[in-house]
Design a protein around this motif. Structure first.
Motif, PDB file in Angstrom:
ATOM      1  N   LEU A   1      53.638  64.777  58.090  1.00 36.21           N
ATOM      2  CA  LEU A   1      53.261  64.994  56.396  1.00 36.21           C
ATOM      3  C   LEU A   1      51.649  66.047  56.507  1.00 36.21           C
TER       4      LEU A   1
ATOM      5  N   HIS B   1      56.726  49.049  56.330  1.00 34.09           N
ATOM      6  CA  HIS B   1      56.602  47.620  55.360  1.00 34.09           C
ATOM      7  C   HIS B   1      57.954  46.215  55.136  1.00 34.09           C
TER       8      HIS B   1
ATOM      9  N   CYS C   1      60.670  59.562  55.306  1.00 34.57           N
ATOM     10  CA  CYS C   1      60.541  58.238  54.688  1.00 34.57           C
ATOM     11  C   CYS C   1      61.193  57.025  54.934  1.00 34.57           C
TER      12      CYS C   1
ATOM     13  N   GLU D   1      50.508  60.665  53.641  1.00 37.48           N
ATOM     14  CA  GLU D   1      51.149  59.560  53.032  1.00 37.48           C
ATOM     15  C   GLU D   1      50.451  59.431  51.977  1.00 37.48           C
TER      16      GLU D   1
ATOM     17  N   GLY E   1      61.020  56.388  47.902  1.00 33.01           N
ATOM     18  CA  GLY E   1      61.496  54.863  48.932  1.00 33.01           C
ATOM     19  C   GLY E   1      60.770  54.558  48.158  1.00 33.01           C
TER      20      GLY E   1
ATOM     21  N   CYS F   1      51.545  55.738  48.844  1.00 30.53           N
ATOM     22  CA  CYS F   1      51.781  54.292  48.760  1.00 30.53           C
ATOM     23  C   CYS F   1      52.110  53.835  47.549  1.00 30.53           C
ATOM     24  N   LEU F   2      53.118  53.544  46.979  1.00 34.35           N
ATOM     25  CA  LEU F   2      53.325  52.643  45.505  1.00 34.35           C
ATOM     26  C   LEU F   2      52.071  51.294  45.356  1.00 34.35           C
ATOM     27  N   SER F   3      52.589  51.068  47.011  1.00 34.34           N
ATOM     28  CA  SER F   3      51.366  49.934  46.928  1.00 34.34           C
ATOM     29  C   SER F   3      49.916  49.720  47.143  1.00 34.34           C
TER      30      SER F   3
ATOM     31  N   HIS G   1      58.672  55.007  56.369  1.00 35.66           N
ATOM     32  CA  HIS G   1      57.635  54.452  55.642  1.00 35.66           C
ATOM     33  C   HIS G   1      57.898  53.184  55.609  1.00 35.66           C
TER      34      HIS G   1
ATOM     35  N   GLN H   1      57.470  45.596  48.553  1.00 33.50           N
ATOM     36  CA  GLN H   1      56.204  45.937  47.492  1.00 33.50           C
ATOM     37  C   GLN H   1      56.429  45.308  46.131  1.00 33.50           C
TER      38      GLN H   1
HETATM   39  O1  K2U Z   1      57.291  52.800  50.085  1.00 34.50           O
HETATM   40  C1  K2U Z   1      56.560  53.900  49.228  1.00 34.50           C
HETATM   41  O2  K2U Z   1      55.185  52.919  48.655  1.00 34.50           O
HETATM   42  C2  K2U Z   1      56.886  54.759  48.374  1.00 34.50           C
HETATM   43  C3  K2U Z   1      56.044  55.750  49.160  1.00 34.50           C
HETATM   44  C4  K2U Z   1      56.936  56.230  50.386  1.00 34.50           C
HETATM   45  C5  K2U Z   1      56.700  57.787  51.325  1.00 34.50           C
HETATM   46  C6  K2U Z   1      55.052  57.845  51.792  1.00 34.50           C
HETATM   47  C7  K2U Z   1      54.930  58.917  52.581  1.00 34.50           C
HETATM   48  C8  K2U Z   1      56.241  59.938  52.777  1.00 34.50           C
HETATM   49  C9  K2U Z   1      57.741  59.424  52.714  1.00 34.50           C
HETATM   50  C10 K2U Z   1      57.545  58.604  51.645  1.00 34.50           C
HETATM   51  C11 K2U Z   1      55.892  57.265  48.224  1.00 34.50           C
HETATM   52  O3  K2U Z   1      55.291  56.744  46.837  1.00 34.50           O
HETATM   53  S1  K2U Z   1      56.164  58.318  47.534  1.00 34.50           S
HETATM   54  C12 K2U Z   1      55.818  59.426  46.725  1.00 34.50           C
HETATM   55  C13 K2U Z   1      56.635  60.767  47.709  1.00 34.50           C
HETATM   56  C14 K2U Z   1      56.592  61.716  47.325  1.00 34.50           C
HETATM   57  C15 K2U Z   1      56.725  62.290  48.097  1.00 34.50           C
HETATM   58  C16 K2U Z   1      56.882  63.233  49.265  1.00 34.50           C
HETATM   59  C17 K2U Z   1      56.502  61.797  49.756  1.00 34.50           C
HETATM   60  C18 K2U Z   1      55.883  61.054  49.055  1.00 34.50           C
END
Ligand code: K2U
Ligand code: NI
Length: 184
Positions: A104, A157, A150, A108, A60, A110-112, A153, A65
């Motif tokens: 989870l 943001h 997701c 979790e 996501g 986060c790309l940030s 999450h 972001q």
């Molecule tokens: O918003 C973002 O930074 C992308 C997030 C999204 C996300 C994080 C945790 C749980 C659900 C969604 C992540 O970078 S995506 C990385 C990832 C990949 C597979 C499963 C969970 C998280």
């Protein structure tokens, strides 16, 4: 195409702002931004493209972001039954949710946020959300499991909330009573 250079990191003030509603119908610029969010998430899950451009994989991405404080997000993931959830939405809103919580078991990321922050993130187990897609249609989604996690999450943001805000500071890895643990 968006790369990691376009993604702002924790500490940037935009990540703590409440993003503004997008006026409908969207401008071509806003539509292009939303398309680029979905494109990033899809590209980041393609090993060749991710390697070539140094993309961190994500399921996501929300407009704040990339330093755009507007209510837009993209999600692209396949759930444990192999169902694809691929959505790019303007003005998403959770209109109802379960009392029951979920988290989870992997925690979790986060790309940030460049470094891992261990801890369970309590989320609603089931949500109903609505939003406007790129065709201008209002869509309504009933979600559970990883898709629900997701979207929550990403919607966080839009409200200036980071995943680690939800982690128990005293006992980050304490089992969340009554919540459904989700393996991924
Ligand atoms: O918003 C973002 O930074 C992308 C997030 C999204 C996300 C994080 C945790 C749980 C659900 C969604 C992540 O970078 S995506 C990385 C990832 C990949 C597979 C499963 C969970 C998280
Ligand atoms: Ni994030």
């Amino acid at each position: 195409m968006l790369t990691m250079e376009d993604i702002i990191r924790d500490g940037h003030p935009t990540l703590r702002k409440v993003a503004a509603e997008v006026h409908m119908p969207p401008s071509e610029e806003d539509a292009q931004i939303l398309r680029s969010l979905l494109e990033y998430v899809i590209n980041s899950q393609n090993p060749e493209i991710a390697y070539q451009y140094g993309l961190r994989p994500g399921i996501g991405l929300a407009a704040p972001q990339i330093n755009v404080s507007k209510r837009m997000l993209a999600v692209h993931l396949t759930d444990d039954k192999g169902v694809l959830y691929s959505y790019a939405l303007f003005n998403p809103k959770i209109i109802s949710h379960s009392v029951e919580m979920a988290y989870l078991t992997s925690g979790e990321g986060c790309l940030s946020v460049d470094e891992p922050i261990p801890g369970y993130v309590p989320r609603y187990a089931r949500i109903t959300l609505k939003g406007i897609n790129l065709d201008g249609e209002e869509i309504k989604l009933r979600l559970k499991g990883l898709p629900a996690i997701c979207f929550q999450h990403e919607i966080d943001h839009l409200n200036g909330v980071m995943f680690y805000d939800h982690i128990d500071k005293q006992e980050p890895l304490k089992e969340i009573q009554g919540a459904i643990p989700i393996e991924r």
